[in-house]
Scaffold this motif. Structure first.
Motif, PDB file in Angstrom:
ATOM      1  N   ILE A  38      29.388  47.839  44.020  1.00 37.55           N
ATOM      2  CA  ILE A  38      30.153  47.238  45.108  1.00 37.55           C
ATOM      3  C   ILE A  38      31.097  48.275  45.706  1.00 37.55           C
ATOM      4  O   ILE A  38      31.657  49.113  44.975  1.00 37.55           O
ATOM      5  CB  ILE A  38      30.944  45.998  44.616  1.00 37.55           C
ATOM      6  N   TYR A  39      31.249  48.231  47.028  1.00 38.55           N
ATOM      7  CA  TYR A  39      32.160  49.121  47.751  1.00 38.55           C
ATOM      8  C   TYR A  39      33.199  48.263  48.481  1.00 38.55           C
ATOM      9  O   TYR A  39      32.893  47.688  49.530  1.00 38.55           O
ATOM     10  CB  TYR A  39      31.399  49.972  48.761  1.00 38.55           C
ATOM     11  N   PRO A  40      34.415  48.148  47.968  1.00 39.69           N
ATOM     12  CA  PRO A  40      35.456  47.394  48.673  1.00 39.69           C
ATOM     13  C   PRO A  40      35.764  48.020  50.034  1.00 39.69           C
ATOM     14  O   PRO A  40      35.742  49.243  50.177  1.00 39.69           O
ATOM     15  CB  PRO A  40      36.671  47.504  47.744  1.00 39.69           C
ATOM     16  N   GLU A  41      36.065  47.180  50.998  1.00 42.30           N
ATOM     17  CA  GLU A  41      36.395  47.644  52.346  1.00 42.30           C
ATOM     18  C   GLU A  41      37.895  47.490  52.604  1.00 42.30           C
ATOM     19  O   GLU A  41      38.572  46.707  51.939  1.00 42.30           O
ATOM     20  CB  GLU A  41      35.598  46.864  53.387  1.00 42.30           C
ATOM     21  N   VAL A  42      38.398  48.227  53.575  1.00 49.81           N
ATOM     22  CA  VAL A  42      39.826  48.228  53.886  1.00 49.81           C
ATOM     23  C   VAL A  42      40.337  46.823  54.195  1.00 49.81           C
ATOM     24  O   VAL A  42      41.409  46.416  53.737  1.00 49.81           O
ATOM     25  CB  VAL A  42      40.114  49.160  55.083  1.00 49.81           C
ATOM     26  N   GLU A  43      39.559  46.062  54.964  1.00 44.47           N
ATOM     27  CA  GLU A  43      40.012  44.738  55.386  1.00 44.47           C
ATOM     28  C   GLU A  43      40.123  43.748  54.218  1.00 44.47           C
ATOM     29  O   GLU A  43      40.723  42.677  54.369  1.00 44.47           O
ATOM     30  CB  GLU A  43      39.086  44.155  56.458  1.00 44.47           C
ATOM     31  N   ASP A  44      39.555  44.085  53.076  1.00 41.34           N
ATOM     32  CA  ASP A  44      39.620  43.190  51.914  1.00 41.34           C
ATOM     33  C   ASP A  44      40.995  43.214  51.236  1.00 41.34           C
ATOM     34  O   ASP A  44      41.336  42.279  50.512  1.00 41.34           O
ATOM     35  CB  ASP A  44      38.560  43.590  50.869  1.00 41.34           C
ATOM     36  N   PHE A  45      41.760  44.275  51.449  1.00 44.44           N
ATOM     37  CA  PHE A  45      42.941  44.505  50.626  1.00 44.44           C
ATOM     38  C   PHE A  45      44.123  43.584  50.943  1.00 44.44           C
ATOM     39  O   PHE A  45      44.861  43.187  50.055  1.00 44.44           O
ATOM     40  CB  PHE A  45      43.382  45.967  50.729  1.00 44.44           C
ATOM     41  N   GLY A  46      44.331  43.260  52.221  1.00 49.29           N
ATOM     42  CA  GLY A  46      45.484  42.448  52.582  1.00 49.29           C
ATOM     43  C   GLY A  46      45.521  41.124  51.859  1.00 49.29           C
ATOM     44  O   GLY A  46      46.503  40.781  51.183  1.00 49.29           O
ATOM     45  N   LEU A  64      45.747  41.379  47.739  1.00 54.86           N
ATOM     46  CA  LEU A  64      47.034  41.624  47.092  1.00 54.86           C
ATOM     47  C   LEU A  64      47.779  40.309  46.843  1.00 54.86           C
ATOM     48  O   LEU A  64      48.434  40.144  45.815  1.00 54.86           O
ATOM     49  CB  LEU A  64      47.880  42.575  47.938  1.00 54.86           C
ATOM     50  N   ARG A  65      47.667  39.378  47.778  1.00 58.39           N
ATOM     51  CA  ARG A  65      48.286  38.066  47.580  1.00 58.39           C
ATOM     52  C   ARG A  65      47.622  37.325  46.419  1.00 58.39           C
ATOM     53  O   ARG A  65      48.285  36.681  45.606  1.00 58.39           O
ATOM     54  CB  ARG A  65      48.188  37.235  48.860  1.00 58.39           C
ATOM     55  N   LYS A  66      46.302  37.406  46.368  1.00 55.12           N
ATOM     56  CA  LYS A  66      45.577  36.744  45.276  1.00 55.12           C
ATOM     57  C   LYS A  66      45.954  37.330  43.916  1.00 55.12           C
ATOM     58  O   LYS A  66      46.185  36.598  42.948  1.00 55.12           O
ATOM     59  CB  LYS A  66      44.061  36.893  45.487  1.00 55.12           C
ATOM     60  N   VAL A  78      43.921  47.946  39.071  1.00 56.24           N
ATOM     61  CA  VAL A  78      43.734  46.496  39.083  1.00 56.24           C
ATOM     62  C   VAL A  78      43.040  46.031  40.358  1.00 56.24           C
ATOM     63  O   VAL A  78      42.291  45.044  40.350  1.00 56.24           O
ATOM     64  CB  VAL A  78      45.090  45.774  38.907  1.00 56.24           C
ATOM     65  N   VAL A  79      43.238  46.746  41.473  1.00 57.83           N
ATOM     66  CA  VAL A  79      42.620  46.333  42.742  1.00 57.83           C
ATOM     67  C   VAL A  79      41.103  46.529  42.725  1.00 57.83           C
ATOM     68  O   VAL A  79      40.344  45.570  42.909  1.00 57.83           O
ATOM     69  CB  VAL A  79      43.266  47.078  43.932  1.00 57.83           C
ATOM     70  N   PRO A  80      40.588  47.756  42.509  1.00 57.38           N
ATOM     71  CA  PRO A  80      39.129  47.898  42.459  1.00 57.38           C
ATOM     72  C   PRO A  80      38.503  47.144  41.292  1.00 57.38           C
ATOM     73  O   PRO A  80      37.353  46.684  41.395  1.00 57.38           O
ATOM     74  CB  PRO A  80      38.924  49.412  42.313  1.00 57.38           C
ATOM     75  N   GLN A  81      39.258  46.991  40.201  1.00 54.23           N
ATOM     76  CA  GLN A  81      38.714  46.260  39.049  1.00 54.23           C
ATOM     77  C   GLN A  81      38.463  44.795  39.392  1.00 54.23           C
ATOM     78  O   GLN A  81      37.559  44.159  38.841  1.00 54.23           O
ATOM     79  CB  GLN A  81      39.675  46.375  37.861  1.00 54.23           C
ATOM     80  N   TYR A  82      39.276  44.283  40.297  1.00 51.75           N
ATOM     81  CA  TYR A  82      39.078  42.893  40.714  1.00 51.75           C
ATOM     82  C   TYR A  82      37.711  42.731  41.384  1.00 51.75           C
ATOM     83  O   TYR A  82      36.974  41.787  41.109  1.00 51.75           O
ATOM     84  CB  TYR A  82      40.182  42.470  41.681  1.00 51.75           C
ATOM     85  N   PHE A  83      37.369  43.664  42.262  1.00 50.73           N
ATOM     86  CA  PHE A  83      36.093  43.575  42.976  1.00 50.73           C
ATOM     87  C   PHE A  83      34.915  43.679  42.010  1.00 50.73           C
ATOM     88  O   PHE A  83      33.923  42.958  42.138  1.00 50.73           O
ATOM     89  CB  PHE A  83      36.007  44.673  44.032  1.00 50.73           C
TER      90      PHE A  83
END
Length: 294
Positions: free
Chosen positions: A114-122, A125-127, A141-146
């Motif tokens: 999986i490749y996270p995209e920039v628009e996924d981050f906003g 972070l709330r989640k 923790v951010v890429p690990q979530y994906f």
């Protein structure tokens, strides 16, 4: 605390330590003994973890730790395992899927990435703030979530390589501490070693870090200084925390708490400080973030 139990009996409350890491060097055996023993322990640990009545897979970053777990798991199972990898599309510096694919191909695994995209981050972070409840160790923790989300769509149980860096000295701070302590004991030999492997540039850089950075030569003080500065500097902390926050901390002393963790390490075993500290202090918080994401 890890390794402790809380005993309540007749309205009396007592905290007892029932287990701790054993810090006794073994000089009785040859190198091959430790190689065989390590392989046995790793294989046995993976075998125990594979006990599952639901589909399972492996996190696979392409690094040494997760690759080892993946290869061991595949050799024990009688069917191909599913592997899960995450990366970023900003360039090869942030994309190690080539290594992960090599391992997956070697063990004939079913490979997912999986490749996270920039628009996924906003929104993410709330989640994460909601799911985790409290701050956790590590920016991963951010890429690990994906990756965990990808896992949940395919299997119910997943193995990973967390803990390998803490046990096998995978962090730069381990190397730095070991070099510095070795330099104090054997300065001539250490300087020769640094010059040989890093050249004059490596020697100059290391000397500057060691002698000009306010280094404390007491092992506990020095390792505390190394780990403090590797995560965040005092200047950055002052920007992040207000005077009100510091006042509410009261008399809490982070270094005192750090030293209490190391109370059973005597002077002759000071080389164990990085591993013992990371396993007892760093790894529990790191593992907690993994569990909550899963």
């Amino acid at each position: 605390m890890p390794g402790y139990i809380l005993v309540v009996e007749n309205s009396h409350v007592e905290v007892k330590k029932y287990w701790d890491l054993e810090l006794k060097p073994d000089y009785k055996h040859e190198e091959q003994y430790f190689i065989d023993k390590l392989e046995y322990l790793l294989r046995d640990s993976v075998k125990i973890t594979l006990r599952s009545d639901v589909p399972l897979g492996c996190h696979l970053s392409g690094g040494l730790d997760s690759s080892t777990v993946c290869c061991l798991a595949s050799s024990i199972l009688n069917h191909p395992i599913k592997t899960f990898t995450g990366a970023f599309s900003e360039g090869s510096k942030y994309d190690e899927t080539n290594y992960a694919k090599c391992v997956a191909s070697y063990v004939n695994a079913e490979y997912f990435e999986i490749y996270p995209e920039v628009e996924d981050f906003g929104e993410l972070l709330r989640k994460l703030t909601w799911y985790l409840d409290e701050p956790v160790v590590g920016p991963g923790v951010v890429p690990q979530y994906f990756v965990s989300k990808l896992v949940s769509e395919n299997v119910k149980v997943v193995l990973g390589g967390q803990g390998g860096d803490e046990i096998f000295a995978g962090y730069l701070r381990h190397l730095q501490f070991s070099y510095e302590m070795e330099m104090l004991e054997h300065p001539c030999r250490s300087l020769f070693s640094i010059t040989r492997f890093g050249g004059l540039k490596g020697l100059t850089l290391f000397s500057a870090l060691f002698f000009l950075n306010g280094t404390s030569f007491e092992p506990r003080n020095r390792y505390f200084q190394i780990i403090s500065e590797s995560f965040i500097t005092k200047r950055e902390l002052n920007k992040l925390f207000t005077e009100k926050f510091y006042k509410e901390l009261g008399e809490y002393d982070c270094f005192k708490s750090f030293c209490e963790t190391l109370e059973n390490i005597d002077r002759k075993n000071y080389k164990y400080i990085p591993f013992y500290c990371d396993i007892k202090n760093y790894l529990p918080g790191y593992s907690k973030s993994k569990i909550e994401q899963a």
